[in-house]
Design an enzyme around this catalytic site. Structure first.
Site, mmCIF file in Angstrom:
data_model
loop_
_atom_site.group_PDB
_atom_site.id
_atom_site.type_symbol
_atom_site.label_atom_id
_atom_site.label_comp_id
_atom_site.label_asym_id
_atom_site.label_seq_id
_atom_site.Cartn_x
_atom_site.Cartn_y
_atom_site.Cartn_z
ATOM 1 N N SER A 228 -0.722 5.820 3.998
ATOM 2 C CA SER A 228 -1.081 4.711 5.162
ATOM 3 C C SER A 228 0.007 4.602 6.006
ATOM 4 C CB SER A 228 0.028 3.339 3.876
ATOM 5 O OG SER A 228 -1.124 3.187 2.783
ATOM 6 N N LYS B 293 -2.950 3.650 8.008
ATOM 7 C CA LYS B 293 -3.202 2.495 8.439
ATOM 8 C C LYS B 293 -3.025 1.885 10.230
ATOM 9 C CE LYS B 293 -3.021 0.932 3.394
ATOM 10 N NZ LYS B 293 -2.231 0.154 2.747
ATOM 11 N N TYR C 111 -11.871 5.482 3.885
ATOM 12 C CA TYR C 111 -10.543 5.493 3.741
ATOM 13 C C TYR C 111 -9.606 6.624 2.910
ATOM 14 C CZ TYR C 111 -5.992 2.975 1.506
ATOM 15 O OH TYR C 111 -5.087 2.901 1.202
ATOM 16 N N TYR D 170 5.325 -3.255 3.395
ATOM 17 C CA TYR D 170 4.555 -3.854 1.642
ATOM 18 C C TYR D 170 5.626 -5.172 0.908
ATOM 19 C CZ TYR D 170 1.609 0.429 1.547
ATOM 20 O OH TYR D 170 1.337 0.759 2.058
ATOM 21 N N VAL E 108 3.040 6.362 0.844
ATOM 22 C CA VAL E 108 3.692 6.744 -0.431
ATOM 23 C C VAL E 108 3.598 8.987 -0.510
ATOM 24 C CG1 VAL E 108 2.743 4.573 -2.103
ATOM 25 C CG2 VAL E 108 0.880 6.429 -1.538
HETATM 26 N N1 GLU Z 1 -3.611 6.155 -0.071
HETATM 27 C C1 GLU Z 1 -2.800 5.257 -0.762
HETATM 28 C C2 GLU Z 1 -3.782 4.018 -2.147
HETATM 29 O O1 GLU Z 1 -4.627 3.596 -0.973
HETATM 30 C C3 GLU Z 1 -2.091 4.241 0.110
HETATM 31 C C4 GLU Z 1 -1.076 3.658 -0.288
HETATM 32 C C5 GLU Z 1 0.378 4.179 0.597
HETATM 33 O O2 GLU Z 1 0.494 5.158 0.957
HETATM 34 O O3 GLU Z 1 1.174 2.664 0.586
HETATM 35 O O4 GLU Z 1 -3.446 3.768 -3.034
#
Ligand code: GLU
Length: 310
Positions: free
Chosen positions: A65, A68, A192, A244, A262
């Site tokens: 993430s 992003k 994505y 988050y 993650v």
């Molecule tokens: N590729 C992960 C997902 O979409 C990203 C989540 C993250 O890194 O927090 O579940």
């Protein structure tokens, strides 16, 4: 009086490498579950361009993430403020993959850093390119920011997430039903999953984030990547939404704009002072690197780097 940076990093890395409580490596993406929790790396690039690294700072990991942030830069570049018609700018207070707010809020995700919001942002990028070439655009953007063409997508991680990404598919289909996703859901998800599977080391990530620490300008290339206002706003989103449902706690403890993934990586920004990347694969229950967060707490305290203190 701020501590010596090299000494501070050496102490943080020694602790990060030897800690016994390391959190849980993400297992819902099978390929990520194979990563050893024993890793710990950190890279700090100060305003003068000096690179300070410790631990596994040159080992590539799945940025997940953290991507992003780069996708948001790409989408703002191609679509400008139209991005904000698709996605909000409020912290969600919910888990990274939560669907609960979407129904009540007309399918418009709270912010670009939760999964739903990131998928909506990626849909804009996907729509601006032929077929599935949007992931190439994001990868080129990351390479240009890091000044490093060796950065690549880990195909095994992308495949692994595509094979198991049912919740993300659920979010994307739900948003498609509301007209928030306009392209074919399968292509948007493909882009994505590929952006999340970009592999970078802490050093590469810290280089790629330098423009955010310096009012949108990359000090090494001299290029203005985004306007100072846009850099400030991206930093505001990282501070309020980058972790988050632990974003408030991170602001309370660390006080720096940062985005976690993650894969266990965190990109953090000390405006005017440094770009920081840390990696330790074990996660907290909210999906943020346990030791990475602790390291940033120690670093920000030792150096006096905190946006809430002069
Ligand atoms: N590729 C992960 C997902 O979409 C990203 C989540 C993250 O890194 O927090 O579940």
């Amino acid at each position: 009086m701020p501590a010596d940076l090299a000494e501070t990093l050496a102490a943080i890395a020694a602790e990060g490498l030897s800690a016994t409580e390391r959190g849980q490596v993400a297992s819902y993406i099978p390929e990520l579950a194979k990563v050893s929790p024993a890793h710990f790396g950190i890279a700090v690039i100060t305003a003068d361009g000096t690179e300070h690294v410790a631990g596994d700072a040159d080992l590539p990991f799945s940025i997940q993430s953290v991507s992003k942030v780069f996708a948001l830069v790409e989408a703002l570049d191609s679509h400008g403020d139209a991005v904000w018609a698709r996605v909000g700018r409020e912290p969600s207070g919910s888990a990274f993959n939560s669907i609960v707010q979407l129904e009540a809020e007309g399918g418009r995700p709270r912010n670009p850093f939760i999964n739903a919001g990131a998928i909506a942002v990626t849909d804009l990028i996907a729509a601006a390119h032929e077929d599935r070439a949007g992931s190439g655009a994001i990868l080129r953007r990351v390479r240009a920011l890091a000044g490093d063409d060796s950065i690549n997508v880990d195909g095994a991680v992308a495949y692994s997430e595509a094979a198991t990404g049912f919740r993300n598919a659920g979010l994307a289909n739900f948003m498609k039903g509301f007209g928030v996703i306009t392209g074919p859901v399968a292509s948007t998800l493909d882009v994505y999953f590929h952006q999340c599977a970009i592999a970078m080391s802490c050093r590469q990530l810290a280089r790629a984030g330098r423009f955010l620490a310096h009012a949108g300008r990359c000090p090494s290339s001299g290029k203005q990547i985004v306007s100072p206002e846009r850099a400030r706003r991206i930093n505001a989103l990282m501070l309020t939404c980058g972790h988050y449902d632990a974003s408030g706690e991170f602001a309370f403890q660390v006080g720096l704009p940062a985005k976690s993934g993650v894969g266990g990586g965190i990109l953090a920004v000390a405006p005017g002072k440094a770009s920081i990347a840390v990696w330790s694969p074990g996660l907290s229950p909210q999906g943020n690197s346990l030791l990475g967060t602790r390291a940033l707490e120690q670093l920000s305290r030792a150096m006096g780097w905190n946006v809430f203190q002069p």
